[in-house]
Design a protein around this motif. Structure first.
Motif, PDB file in Angstrom:
ATOM      1  N   ILE A 295      -2.728  -5.034   3.976  1.00 41.35           N
ATOM      2  CA  ILE A 295      -1.671  -5.202   3.477  1.00 41.35           C
ATOM      3  C   ILE A 295      -0.164  -5.331   4.196  1.00 41.35           C
ATOM      4  N   ASP A 296       0.489  -5.925   3.553  1.00 38.83           N
ATOM      5  CA  ASP A 296       1.802  -6.036   4.395  1.00 38.83           C
ATOM      6  C   ASP A 296       2.936  -5.191   4.341  1.00 38.83           C
ATOM      7  N   LEU A 297       2.895  -4.503   3.029  1.00 37.38           N
ATOM      8  CA  LEU A 297       3.756  -3.558   3.905  1.00 37.38           C
ATOM      9  C   LEU A 297       3.248  -2.309   2.800  1.00 37.38           C
ATOM     10  N   LEU A 298       3.146  -1.302   3.266  1.00 35.43           N
ATOM     11  CA  LEU A 298       3.129   0.454   3.703  1.00 35.43           C
ATOM     12  C   LEU A 298       4.200   1.233   3.579  1.00 35.43           C
ATOM     13  N   ILE A 299       4.408   1.727   2.228  1.00 36.11           N
ATOM     14  CA  ILE A 299       5.143   2.894   1.160  1.00 36.11           C
ATOM     15  C   ILE A 299       5.009   4.048   2.237  1.00 36.11           C
ATOM     16  N   LEU A 300       5.999   5.179   3.007  1.00 33.79           N
ATOM     17  CA  LEU A 300       5.805   6.174   3.007  1.00 33.79           C
ATOM     18  C   LEU A 300       6.976   7.416   2.152  1.00 33.79           C
ATOM     19  N   GLY A 301       6.467   8.134   1.970  1.00 34.71           N
ATOM     20  CA  GLY A 301       7.655   9.106   1.751  1.00 34.71           C
ATOM     21  C   GLY A 301       8.320  10.007   2.950  1.00 34.71           C
TER      22      GLY A 301
ATOM     23  N   ARG B 248       5.421   9.688  10.237  1.00 32.02           N
ATOM     24  CA  ARG B 248       6.220   9.894  11.873  1.00 32.02           C
ATOM     25  C   ARG B 248       4.931   8.478  12.818  1.00 32.02           C
ATOM     26  N   LYS B 249       4.351   8.965  12.579  1.00 32.98           N
ATOM     27  CA  LYS B 249       2.854   8.966  13.359  1.00 32.98           C
ATOM     28  C   LYS B 249       2.476   7.182  12.519  1.00 32.98           C
ATOM     29  N   ILE B 250       2.339   7.289  11.561  1.00 33.60           N
ATOM     30  CA  ILE B 250       1.630   6.212  10.295  1.00 33.60           C
ATOM     31  C   ILE B 250       2.748   5.385  11.434  1.00 33.60           C
ATOM     32  N   THR B 251       4.612   4.931  10.903  1.00 35.60           N
ATOM     33  CA  THR B 251       5.332   4.383  11.241  1.00 35.60           C
ATOM     34  C   THR B 251       5.269   4.414  13.236  1.00 35.60           C
ATOM     35  N   ARG B 252       4.497   4.694  13.755  1.00 32.63           N
ATOM     36  CA  ARG B 252       4.535   4.153  14.590  1.00 32.63           C
ATOM     37  C   ARG B 252       3.261   3.679  15.303  1.00 32.63           C
ATOM     38  N   ARG B 253       2.378   3.581  14.469  1.00 33.61           N
ATOM     39  CA  ARG B 253       1.330   2.798  15.130  1.00 33.61           C
ATOM     40  C   ARG B 253       1.377   1.317  13.886  1.00 33.61           C
ATOM     41  N   ALA B 254       1.982   1.229  12.624  1.00 34.27           N
ATOM     42  CA  ALA B 254       1.416   0.462  12.175  1.00 34.27           C
ATOM     43  C   ALA B 254       1.149  -0.466  12.390  1.00 34.27           C
ATOM     44  N   GLU B 255       0.281  -1.654  11.690  1.00 34.98           N
ATOM     45  CA  GLU B 255       0.919  -3.328  12.129  1.00 34.98           C
ATOM     46  C   GLU B 255       1.126  -4.206  10.908  1.00 34.98           C
ATOM     47  N   CYS B 256       1.545  -3.261  10.071  1.00 34.92           N
ATOM     48  CA  CYS B 256       2.048  -4.092   9.305  1.00 34.92           C
ATOM     49  C   CYS B 256       3.889  -3.621   8.785  1.00 34.92           C
ATOM     50  N   SER B 257       4.752  -3.361   8.151  1.00 33.40           N
ATOM     51  CA  SER B 257       5.361  -3.386   7.315  1.00 33.40           C
ATOM     52  C   SER B 257       5.880  -2.016   7.115  1.00 33.40           C
ATOM     53  N   VAL B 258       6.936  -1.453   7.300  1.00 36.09           N
ATOM     54  CA  VAL B 258       7.013   0.157   6.631  1.00 36.09           C
ATOM     55  C   VAL B 258       8.402   0.139   5.444  1.00 36.09           C
ATOM     56  N   LEU B 259       7.861   1.204   4.427  1.00 36.04           N
ATOM     57  CA  LEU B 259       9.745   1.253   3.387  1.00 36.04           C
ATOM     58  C   LEU B 259       9.416   2.625   3.976  1.00 36.04           C
ATOM     59  N   LEU B 260      10.054   3.507   4.423  1.00 37.45           N
ATOM     60  CA  LEU B 260      10.167   4.803   3.873  1.00 37.45           C
ATOM     61  C   LEU B 260      10.992   4.985   3.334  1.00 37.45           C
ATOM     62  N   LEU B 261      10.331   6.101   2.227  1.00 39.59           N
ATOM     63  CA  LEU B 261      11.683   6.360   0.934  1.00 39.59           C
ATOM     64  C   LEU B 261      12.106   7.986   0.898  1.00 39.59           C
ATOM     65  N   VAL B 262      13.217   8.330   0.760  1.00 42.12           N
ATOM     66  CA  VAL B 262      13.699   9.438   1.085  1.00 42.12           C
ATOM     67  C   VAL B 262      14.363   9.607  -0.864  1.00 42.12           C
ATOM     68  N   LYS B 263      14.216   9.461  -1.425  1.00 35.07           N
ATOM     69  CA  LYS B 263      14.680   9.441  -3.071  1.00 35.07           C
ATOM     70  C   LYS B 263      13.500   9.080  -3.791  1.00 35.07           C
ATOM     71  N   PRO B 264      12.392   8.690  -3.599  1.00 36.10           N
ATOM     72  CA  PRO B 264      11.970   8.515  -4.866  1.00 36.10           C
ATOM     73  C   PRO B 264      11.433   8.483  -6.415  1.00 36.10           C
ATOM     74  N   SER B 265      12.209   7.821  -7.441  1.00 37.00           N
ATOM     75  CA  SER B 265      12.659   8.018  -8.390  1.00 37.00           C
ATOM     76  C   SER B 265      12.026   7.599  -9.411  1.00 37.00           C
ATOM     77  N   GLU B 266      11.260   8.436 -10.532  1.00 37.97           N
ATOM     78  CA  GLU B 266      11.052   7.553 -11.492  1.00 37.97           C
ATOM     79  C   GLU B 266      11.807   6.274 -12.393  1.00 37.97           C
ATOM     80  N   GLU B 267      12.594   7.134 -13.189  1.00 41.33           N
ATOM     81  CA  GLU B 267      13.680   5.619 -13.714  1.00 41.33           C
ATOM     82  C   GLU B 267      14.460   4.988 -12.202  1.00 41.33           C
ATOM     83  N   ARG B 268      13.936   3.603 -12.450  1.00 44.09           N
ATOM     84  CA  ARG B 268      14.484   2.596 -11.395  1.00 44.09           C
ATOM     85  C   ARG B 268      16.518   2.743 -10.558  1.00 44.09           C
TER      86      ARG B 268
ATOM     87  N   GLY C  48       0.707  -1.330   0.198  1.00 45.49           N
ATOM     88  CA  GLY C  48      -0.076  -0.143  -0.134  1.00 45.49           C
ATOM     89  C   GLY C  48       1.157   1.383   0.107  1.00 45.49           C
ATOM     90  N   ILE C  49       0.475   2.238  -0.359  1.00 45.28           N
ATOM     91  CA  ILE C  49       1.143   3.266  -0.440  1.00 45.28           C
ATOM     92  C   ILE C  49       0.174   4.830  -0.587  1.00 45.28           C
TER      93      ILE C  49
END
Length: 282
Positions: free
Chosen positions: A89-95, A112-132, A10-11
């Motif tokens: 959702i098993d993995l939640l993506i946050l910018g 930050r609030k979502i990360t502390r309360r999420a019941e699933c794994s969380v991926l924090l992206l610092v530099k999202p890119s259109e190109e992989r 999820g994102i």
């Protein structure tokens, strides 16, 4: 470890400058992990919004991306958390947000609030890119904790799936564990001997964990075990930064109290200043 730990990704999506990059990152990960993708938008549903999201997703139509759009009214944190639960959702993506110093990233108040309360794994992206951008080096915590074996196993699964060629397991060791006060040459020698014993013990413990991971995920990956003496959370974040890791994998905290927020430790140090993309395993 399940052969498919992330069945649904999820994102949260808003019409920010990073919208396209965030969706591209989430879509690529969903395809790599063979997962469903759920886009969560906090707000009313409209044909214009749907058209905007669908136009961005067009690039992945030929890949048979399994995607769902969720529109829901309410407070941002509550909506994303409730939608994550409802959609399993098993993995939640946050910018993450960028500080004035372009080398430093931190988690905004909502993330930050979502990360502390999420019941699933969380991926924090610092530099999202259109190109992989290729993930080459994954750093994972190896601290002695009941959750660590699962976290290390999942880190290797992620590294293998993303095509990384190096995984470093960092065992953070506090100076208190030495129990030796350095006052002279003799106590310094004793401290160094004690450190070496701890290093050997920690390396042996981590080696046993890695031996139980399917070889499919460890073959063709350079594995390094790195004991570090210092403050937990801060030390591994600093190491990930200087080692130029592409991803830092951490255990989710067992519980978060008011005092944890007032006096940051462990994962809170990471949330204060992100060294790179961070995956927190629940």
């Amino acid at each position: 470890m399940s052969t498919k730990p992330f069945n649904a990704i999820g994102i949260g999506v808003t019409f920010s400058p990073n919208l396209k990059a965030n969706i591209y990152e989430a879509a690529r990960l969903s395809l790599m992990f063979n997962s469903r993708l759920i886009l969560i938008h906090v707000g009313e549903k409209s044909s214009d919004k749907e058209a905007k999201f669908q136009s961005i997703l067009e690039s992945f139509t030929s890949d048979d991306l399994d995607v769902e759009l969720v529109f829901k009214l309410g407070k941002t944190v509550d909506v994303i958390l409730s939608a994550s639960k409802e959609k399993s959702i098993d993995l939640l993506i946050l910018g993450a947000l960028q500080r004035e110093n372009f080398l430093k990233y931190y988690v905004g108040s909502i993330a930050r609030k979502i990360t502390r309360r999420a019941e699933c794994s969380v991926l924090l992206l610092v530099k999202p890119s259109e190109e992989r951008v290729q993930c080459e080096h994954v750093v994972v915590n190896g601290l002695k904790d009941p959750k660590t074996e699962q976290t290390i196993s999942l880190a290797f699964y992620v590294a293998h799936t993303l095509g990384a060629d190096k995984v470093t397991v960092v065992e953070e060791i506090t100076e208190e564990e030495l129990a030796i006060k350095v006052e002279d040459d003799k106590s310094l020698r004793m401290a160094n001997i004690a450190k070496e014993r701890i290093r050997l013990r920690e390396n042996s413990r981590v080696k046993r964990i890695i031996e139980n991971i399917p070889r499919t995920y460890t073959n063709d990956i350079a594995i390094k075990s790195q004991p570090i003496f210092g403050q937990k959370g801060y030390s591994i974040g600093h190491y990930a930064q200087i080692a130029r890791a592409d991803l830092l994998v951490m255990n989710a905290p067992s519980k978060m109290t008011f005092w944890d927020r007032l006096f940051p430790h462990d994962i809170e140090h990471i949330l204060t200043e992100l060294p790179t993309d961070v995956l927190i395993i629940q």
